[in-house]
Write an enzyme that holds these catalytic residues in place. Structure first.
Site, PDB file in Angstrom:
ATOM      1  N   ARG A 131       0.803  -1.241   0.000  1.00 36.83           N
ATOM      2  CA  ARG A 131       0.000   0.000   0.000  1.00 36.83           C
ATOM      3  C   ARG A 131       0.828   1.280   0.000  1.00 36.83           C
ATOM      4  NH1 ARG A 131      -3.114  -3.139   3.536  1.00 36.83           N
ATOM      5  NH2 ARG A 131      -4.840  -4.084   2.395  1.00 36.83           N
ATOM      6  N   LYS A 153       4.088  11.636 -10.807  1.00 41.04           N
ATOM      7  CA  LYS A 153       3.272  10.822 -11.722  1.00 41.04           C
ATOM      8  C   LYS A 153       4.030   9.528 -11.979  1.00 41.04           C
ATOM      9  CE  LYS A 153       0.445  14.023 -14.368  1.00 41.04           C
ATOM     10  NZ  LYS A 153       0.143  14.565 -15.716  1.00 41.04           N
ATOM     11  N   GLU A 195      11.313  17.984 -23.986  1.00 42.28           N
ATOM     12  CA  GLU A 195      10.630  18.394 -22.748  1.00 42.28           C
ATOM     13  C   GLU A 195      11.150  19.764 -22.279  1.00 42.28           C
ATOM     14  OE1 GLU A 195       8.062  16.777 -21.923  1.00 42.28           O
ATOM     15  OE2 GLU A 195       8.340  14.595 -21.966  1.00 42.28           O
ATOM     16  N   GLU A 242      -3.336  17.682 -10.995  1.00 40.06           N
ATOM     17  CA  GLU A 242      -3.839  18.072 -12.319  1.00 40.06           C
ATOM     18  C   GLU A 242      -5.348  18.294 -12.297  1.00 40.06           C
ATOM     19  OE1 GLU A 242      -1.757  16.049 -15.538  1.00 40.06           O
ATOM     20  OE2 GLU A 242      -3.434  16.467 -16.858  1.00 40.06           O
ATOM     21  N   ARG A 247      -1.365  22.117 -14.134  1.00 44.85           N
ATOM     22  CA  ARG A 247      -0.446  21.011 -14.465  1.00 44.85           C
ATOM     23  C   ARG A 247      -0.732  20.454 -15.865  1.00 44.85           C
ATOM     24  NH1 ARG A 247       2.007  16.217 -10.613  1.00 44.85           N
ATOM     25  NH2 ARG A 247       3.338  15.368 -12.245  1.00 44.85           N
ATOM     26  N   ASN A 251       1.184  19.054 -20.537  1.00 47.82           N
ATOM     27  CA  ASN A 251       0.842  18.099 -21.597  1.00 47.82           C
ATOM     28  C   ASN A 251       0.962  18.724 -22.988  1.00 47.82           C
ATOM     29  OD1 ASN A 251       0.234  16.150 -19.680  1.00 47.82           O
ATOM     30  ND2 ASN A 251      -1.885  16.845 -19.484  1.00 47.82           N
ATOM     31  N   HIS A 254       1.730  16.645 -26.000  1.00 42.66           N
ATOM     32  CA  HIS A 254       1.670  15.233 -25.604  1.00 42.66           C
ATOM     33  C   HIS A 254       0.458  14.488 -26.155  1.00 42.66           C
ATOM     34  CE1 HIS A 254       5.089  16.212 -23.197  1.00 42.66           C
ATOM     35  NE2 HIS A 254       5.113  15.040 -22.584  1.00 42.66           N
ATOM     36  N   HIS A 258       1.827  11.298 -27.681  1.00 44.70           N
ATOM     37  CA  HIS A 258       1.573   9.962 -27.123  1.00 44.70           C
ATOM     38  C   HIS A 258       0.972   9.046 -28.172  1.00 44.70           C
ATOM     39  CE1 HIS A 258       1.599  11.049 -22.533  1.00 44.70           C
ATOM     40  NE2 HIS A 258       2.804  10.894 -23.035  1.00 44.70           N
ATOM     41  N   HIS A 271      10.616   8.597 -26.437  1.00 46.94           N
ATOM     42  CA  HIS A 271       9.545   9.455 -25.936  1.00 46.94           C
ATOM     43  C   HIS A 271       9.699  10.901 -26.459  1.00 46.94           C
ATOM     44  CE1 HIS A 271       6.601  11.120 -23.168  1.00 46.94           C
ATOM     45  NE2 HIS A 271       7.509  11.987 -22.747  1.00 46.94           N
TER      46      HIS A 271
HETATM   47  P1  NAD Z   1      14.460   5.642 -20.716  1.00 48.21           P
HETATM   48  O1  NAD Z   1      14.249   5.521 -19.288  1.00 48.21           O
HETATM   49  O2  NAD Z   1      14.051   4.518 -21.596  1.00 48.21           O
HETATM   50  O3  NAD Z   1      16.000   5.973 -20.985  1.00 48.21           O
HETATM   51  C1  NAD Z   1      16.470   6.084 -22.307  1.00 48.21           C
HETATM   52  C2  NAD Z   1      17.637   5.118 -22.565  1.00 48.21           C
HETATM   53  O4  NAD Z   1      18.799   5.610 -21.926  1.00 48.21           O
HETATM   54  C3  NAD Z   1      17.414   3.704 -22.034  1.00 48.21           C
HETATM   55  O5  NAD Z   1      17.946   2.800 -22.968  1.00 48.21           O
HETATM   56  C4  NAD Z   1      18.260   3.687 -20.756  1.00 48.21           C
HETATM   57  O6  NAD Z   1      18.696   2.397 -20.447  1.00 48.21           O
HETATM   58  C5  NAD Z   1      19.394   4.574 -21.143  1.00 48.21           C
HETATM   59  N1  NAD Z   1      20.072   5.265 -20.064  1.00 48.21           N
HETATM   60  C6  NAD Z   1      19.506   5.836 -18.979  1.00 48.21           C
HETATM   61  N2  NAD Z   1      20.432   6.538 -18.298  1.00 48.21           N
HETATM   62  C7  NAD Z   1      21.610   6.375 -18.948  1.00 48.21           C
HETATM   63  C8  NAD Z   1      22.909   6.884 -18.736  1.00 48.21           C
HETATM   64  N3  NAD Z   1      23.172   7.749 -17.760  1.00 48.21           N
HETATM   65  N4  NAD Z   1      23.884   6.508 -19.594  1.00 48.21           N
HETATM   66  C9  NAD Z   1      23.599   5.682 -20.629  1.00 48.21           C
HETATM   67  N5  NAD Z   1      22.380   5.206 -20.906  1.00 48.21           N
HETATM   68  C10 NAD Z   1      21.396   5.557 -20.068  1.00 48.21           C
HETATM   69  O7  NAD Z   1      13.716   6.926 -21.306  1.00 48.21           O
HETATM   70  P2  NAD Z   1      13.592   8.440 -20.841  1.00 48.21           P
HETATM   71  O8  NAD Z   1      13.616   9.228 -22.082  1.00 48.21           O
HETATM   72  O9  NAD Z   1      14.505   8.776 -19.743  1.00 48.21           O
HETATM   73  O10 NAD Z   1      12.110   8.496 -20.250  1.00 48.21           O
HETATM   74  C11 NAD Z   1      10.994   8.301 -21.068  1.00 48.21           C
HETATM   75  C12 NAD Z   1       9.848   7.838 -20.207  1.00 48.21           C
HETATM   76  O11 NAD Z   1       9.557   8.843 -19.239  1.00 48.21           O
HETATM   77  C13 NAD Z   1       8.561   7.615 -20.993  1.00 48.21           C
HETATM   78  O12 NAD Z   1       7.970   6.417 -20.588  1.00 48.21           O
HETATM   79  C14 NAD Z   1       7.690   8.788 -20.596  1.00 48.21           C
HETATM   80  O13 NAD Z   1       6.324   8.495 -20.659  1.00 48.21           O
HETATM   81  C15 NAD Z   1       8.153   9.034 -19.189  1.00 48.21           C
HETATM   82  N6  NAD Z   1       7.881  10.398 -18.706  1.00 48.21           N
HETATM   83  C16 NAD Z   1       7.230  10.499 -17.526  1.00 48.21           C
HETATM   84  C17 NAD Z   1       6.974  11.754 -16.994  1.00 48.21           C
HETATM   85  C18 NAD Z   1       6.331  11.864 -15.634  1.00 48.21           C
HETATM   86  O14 NAD Z   1       5.946  12.965 -15.244  1.00 48.21           O
HETATM   87  N7  NAD Z   1       6.216  10.787 -14.896  1.00 48.21           N
HETATM   88  C19 NAD Z   1       7.378  12.906 -17.681  1.00 48.21           C
HETATM   89  C20 NAD Z   1       8.054  12.760 -18.892  1.00 48.21           C
HETATM   90  C21 NAD Z   1       8.308  11.485 -19.390  1.00 48.21           C
HETATM   91  N1  GLY Z   2       4.892  15.199 -17.405  1.00 46.30           N
HETATM   92  C1  GLY Z   2       3.587  15.743 -17.144  1.00 46.30           C
HETATM   93  C2  GLY Z   2       3.337  15.942 -15.698  1.00 46.30           C
HETATM   94  O1  GLY Z   2       4.174  15.648 -14.876  1.00 46.30           O
HETATM   95  O2  GLY Z   2       2.292  16.404 -15.345  1.00 46.30           O
END
Ligand code: NAD
Ligand code: GLY
Length: 368
Positions: A131, A153, A195, A242, A247, A251, A254, A258, A271
């Site tokens: 939980r 998020k 971003e 949001e 917030r 988006n 997005h 997406h 992404h």
């Molecule tokens: P990711 O986590 O897949 O990382 C990209 C690649 O880089 C992967 O292959 C990873 O293994 C590699 N990597 C990571 N750190 C490294 C380093 N220091 N050196 C070498 N390689 C490294 O992708 P991302 O772009 O970091 O994140 C994308 C994700 O984040 C998506 O799923 C997206 O929806 C999510 N996201 C979430 C929010 C939120 O608010 N929660 C906001 C924006 C994006």
């Molecule tokens: N990445 C969108 C949010 O955090 O609201």
């Protein structure tokens, strides 16, 4: 705006009622993570799981585990395959079960070490494990340092769409060690700027002066990350869940982005690459429907191009698949599209004036 002093981490506090947390930004934070974690009041146990992916594990896991060990924390390492496909319910179950087998209980904590995939997945696992247990985010990509590690998020994808299962679960600490970005491949470095350019577009036009210059971005990396964290923190403080519409401005780009990510099977586009295309479409709609000046729109698109980000949709990506995913997006409320538009650089709003027909046309126009 927090000061960034060379050699010293910057600190941004996310001021949430009863649950404020610190985001440290700077070089050399990984070897200090044990000491910094021990300073967090919400962490009351010495048992943890460090969740990471198969690319990050060989680079940084041992440094984190050693620092935690030194601080008296017994941590087990859980590694998921690198890539967006790991953001799944199946992988979440696997991570939680490994945590159970390692003897973690409801007083333990999780550490998410990696990019946005690991952050969203481990954050979600922490939200549902017994939980809810505290989660420390240690982001290692540009996307995760400037955006996803802050704000709580968390969640996973399903074949029906992006982030459709999830929970709000704020971290108790975020350590953005900018030194880890040195090992990022160029493509993953560049995707993060979608971003960053989004943050500048919706909230801080002056950030674009820095972000549109790739050489300056590398030279002033800690400042760049800190400014983005400060933007994200301010938005989250105003509208954590949001609900007020503030917030939702995050988006921007997005809705279509997406859809493109899903149409590419979560593997073809990173992404940020899909978001780049979504931003181009949103900029065009903003010029058409919200009075954004053409030269400001062109400046944003040029900034995306400066990082080699895509601005045209390849012919073989089916627009129908993009539209199908968009219909299931959380930003469609009871069939009503809530689309973020820009009226000028630094100022965005949520509009209900974008019809499904106009949205479809905007996706198709990305071809040429
Ligand atoms: P990711 O986590 O897949 O990382 C990209 C690649 O880089 C992967 O292959 C990873 O293994 C590699 N990597 C990571 N750190 C490294 C380093 N220091 N050196 C070498 N390689 C490294 O992708 P991302 O772009 O970091 O994140 C994308 C994700 O984040 C998506 O799923 C997206 O929806 C999510 N996201 C979430 C929010 C939120 O608010 N929660 C906001 C924006 C994006
Ligand atoms: N990445 C969108 C949010 O955090 O609201």
């Amino acid at each position: 705006m927090p000061t960034v002093r060379p050699g010293q981490p910057a600190q941004v506090t996310v001021e949430l009622e009863n649950r404020p947390y610190s985001v440290f930004v700077g070089e050399g934070l990984l070897p200090r993570c044990g000491e910094l974690v021990r300073g967090v009041a919400a962490i009351r146990s010495r048992k943890a799981a460090v969740v990471t992916d198969s690319n990050v594990a060989p680079l940084y896991a041992e440094t984190v585990l050693a620092s935690l060990r030194e601080a008296g924390v017994e941590a087990t390492l859980v590694t998921v395959p690198a890539g967006e496909a790991s953001k799944s319910m199946e992988e979440t179950t696997r991570v939680c079960r490994e945590m159970l087998r390692a003897g973690l209980d409801r007083k333990s904590f999780a550490v998410a070490l990696g990019g946005g995939v690991v952050g969203d997945l481990a954050g979600f696992a922490a939200a549902i494990f017994q939980r809810g247990i505290p989660c420390v985010q240690i982001p290692t990509t540009v996307v995760s340092q400037v955006d996803s590690s802050v704000g709580g998020k968390t969640g996973v994808n399903t074949p029906e769409g992006k982030n459709l299962l999830g929970a709000f679960h704020q971290p108790v600490l975020v350590l953005a060690d900018t030194g880890t970005l040195a090992t990022l491949p160029d493509r993953e470095w560049n995707e993060g700027f979608a971003e960053i350019i989004k943050h500048a577009a919706i909230r801080d036009a002056s950030l674009l002066d820095l972000a549109e210059d790739p050489a300056a971005s590398r030279e002033r990396l800690a400042e760049l990350v800190t400014r983005n964290v400060a933007i994200k923190a301010a938005v989250v403080e105003e509208d954590e869940r949001e609900t007020s519409g503030v917030r939702a401005l995050l988006n921007f780009g997005h809705t279509i982005g997406h859809g493109i990510e899903a149409a590419g099977g979560y593997g073809r586009f990173l992404h940020g690459e899909a978001i780049s295309l979504g931003l181009v479409a949103a900029v065009r709609l903003s010029c058409e429907l919200a009075g954004l000046a053409q030269e400001e729109g062109d400046r944003l698109v040029a900034a995306l191009k400066a990082y080699g980000l895509p601005t045209r949709l390849p012919e073989d990506v089916p627009v129908d698949a993009i539209l199908e995913t968009m219909r299931r997006d959380k930003k469609f409320e009871e069939g009503q599209i809530r689309f973020v538009l820009l009226e000028r650089l630094g100022s965005a709003f949520v509009s209900e004036a974008v019809t499904p027909e106009r949205l479809e046309a905007a996706a198709r126009e990305l071809r040429g």
